[in-house]
Scaffold this motif. Structure first.
Motif, PDB file in Angstrom:
ATOM      1  N   ASP A 113       0.858  -1.187   0.000  1.00 43.53           N
ATOM      2  CA  ASP A 113       0.000   0.000   0.000  1.00 43.53           C
ATOM      3  C   ASP A 113       0.894   1.237   0.000  1.00 43.53           C
TER       4      ASP A 113
ATOM      5  N   CYS B 127      -0.538  -5.338  -6.055  1.00 41.17           N
ATOM      6  CA  CYS B 127      -1.231  -4.886  -4.845  1.00 41.17           C
ATOM      7  C   CYS B 127      -2.264  -3.816  -5.187  1.00 41.17           C
TER       8      CYS B 127
ATOM      9  N   TRP C 260      -0.667  -0.797  -6.277  1.00 37.89           N
ATOM     10  CA  TRP C 260       0.085  -0.302  -5.107  1.00 37.89           C
ATOM     11  C   TRP C 260      -0.800   0.514  -4.160  1.00 37.89           C
ATOM     12  N   MET C 261      -2.067   0.041  -4.000  1.00 41.73           N
ATOM     13  CA  MET C 261      -3.006   0.760  -3.139  1.00 41.73           C
ATOM     14  C   MET C 261      -3.537  -0.087  -1.984  1.00 41.73           C
ATOM     15  N   THR C 262      -2.982  -1.303  -1.794  1.00 46.35           N
ATOM     16  CA  THR C 262      -3.452  -2.124  -0.680  1.00 46.35           C
ATOM     17  C   THR C 262      -2.312  -2.983  -0.133  1.00 46.35           C
ATOM     18  N   ASP C 263      -2.430  -3.282   1.143  1.00 51.55           N
ATOM     19  CA  ASP C 263      -1.478  -4.222   1.740  1.00 51.55           C
ATOM     20  C   ASP C 263      -2.185  -5.534   2.100  1.00 51.55           C
TER      21      ASP C 263
ATOM     22  N   CYS D 136       1.057  -8.769  -0.104  1.00 56.81           N
ATOM     23  CA  CYS D 136       1.135  -7.307  -0.181  1.00 56.81           C
ATOM     24  C   CYS D 136       1.456  -6.703   1.179  1.00 56.81           C
ATOM     25  N   SER D 137       1.350  -7.505   2.230  1.00 54.45           N
ATOM     26  CA  SER D 137       1.685  -7.026   3.572  1.00 54.45           C
ATOM     27  C   SER D 137       3.190  -7.083   3.834  1.00 54.45           C
TER      28      SER D 137
END
Length: 185
Positions: free
Chosen positions: A29, A137, A140-143, A174-175
């Motif tokens: 994120d 992700c 690139w907007m979420t973890d 993504c975390s």
């Protein structure tokens, strides 16, 4: 008289674009490409690096090949080591030296931490979105969740692996917290 002499205001013209691996790590994120760029600029500012920076990162909206100013001067790490002679040299599949030095001048070569030397990229060696990439992700907007397939870079190699280093990583969370490559524009 010399470059930067404040008594006579002689301007300095740096003959290269600065490149660094972020000293901070981030989950997937990133706030999109703009958020990743902002992270690069914040670290550059704290480190006293001049210029505007963009993250070597791709998603469905853009990639370094479409977002970057394609430099005709060399790209060099913060320690002055040249990694590529110009844009064409940067995207030819091999660097002159690895991008293993952070914004604050730390060489991550001896770091035991996987995360310290394996940046998010989503980018192939030519600066385009990795062709097999079907997950970044959510741009690139979420973890949350996992990336199906995307490349993760490897900062210790000057070969193609610098941006496609870990290859096609399957089920990458993504975390996970990884650094970014940042390039002065």
């Amino acid at each position: 008289l010399s470059c930067g002499d404040t008594a006579v205001q002689i301007p300095c013209v740096k003959g290269y674009k600065t490149v660094f691996l972020t000293s901070e790590t981030y989950t997937g994120d990133l706030g999109g490409l703009a958020g990743a760029d902002a992270k690069c600029n914040a670290l550059a500012s704290v480190a006293g690096l001049d210029g505007t920076y963009k993250a070597w990162l791709s998603d469905s909206t853009g990639s370094p090949s479409t977002r970057f100013t394609q430099s005709t001067v060399p790209y060099a790490r913060v320690d002055g080591v040249v990694i590529a002679n110009d844009w064409d040299d940067l995207v030819d599949g091999s660097l002159l030296s690895p991008i293993n030095v952070t914004d604050n001048g730390v060489d991550v070569s001896t770091s035991p931490l996987f995360a310290a030397r394996n940046p998010w990229t989503g980018t192939d060696f030519s600066g385009g979105q990795f062709s097999a990439s079907n997950g970044t992700c959510s741009n690139w907007m979420t973890d949350a969740g996992f990336i199906d397939i995307t490349p993760i870079g490897y900062a210790l190699t000057p070969g193609i692996g610098w941006t496609e280093g870990v290859g096609e990583v399957s089920n990458w969370g993504c975390s996970n917290s990884l650094p970014l490559y940042c390039f002065e524009q």
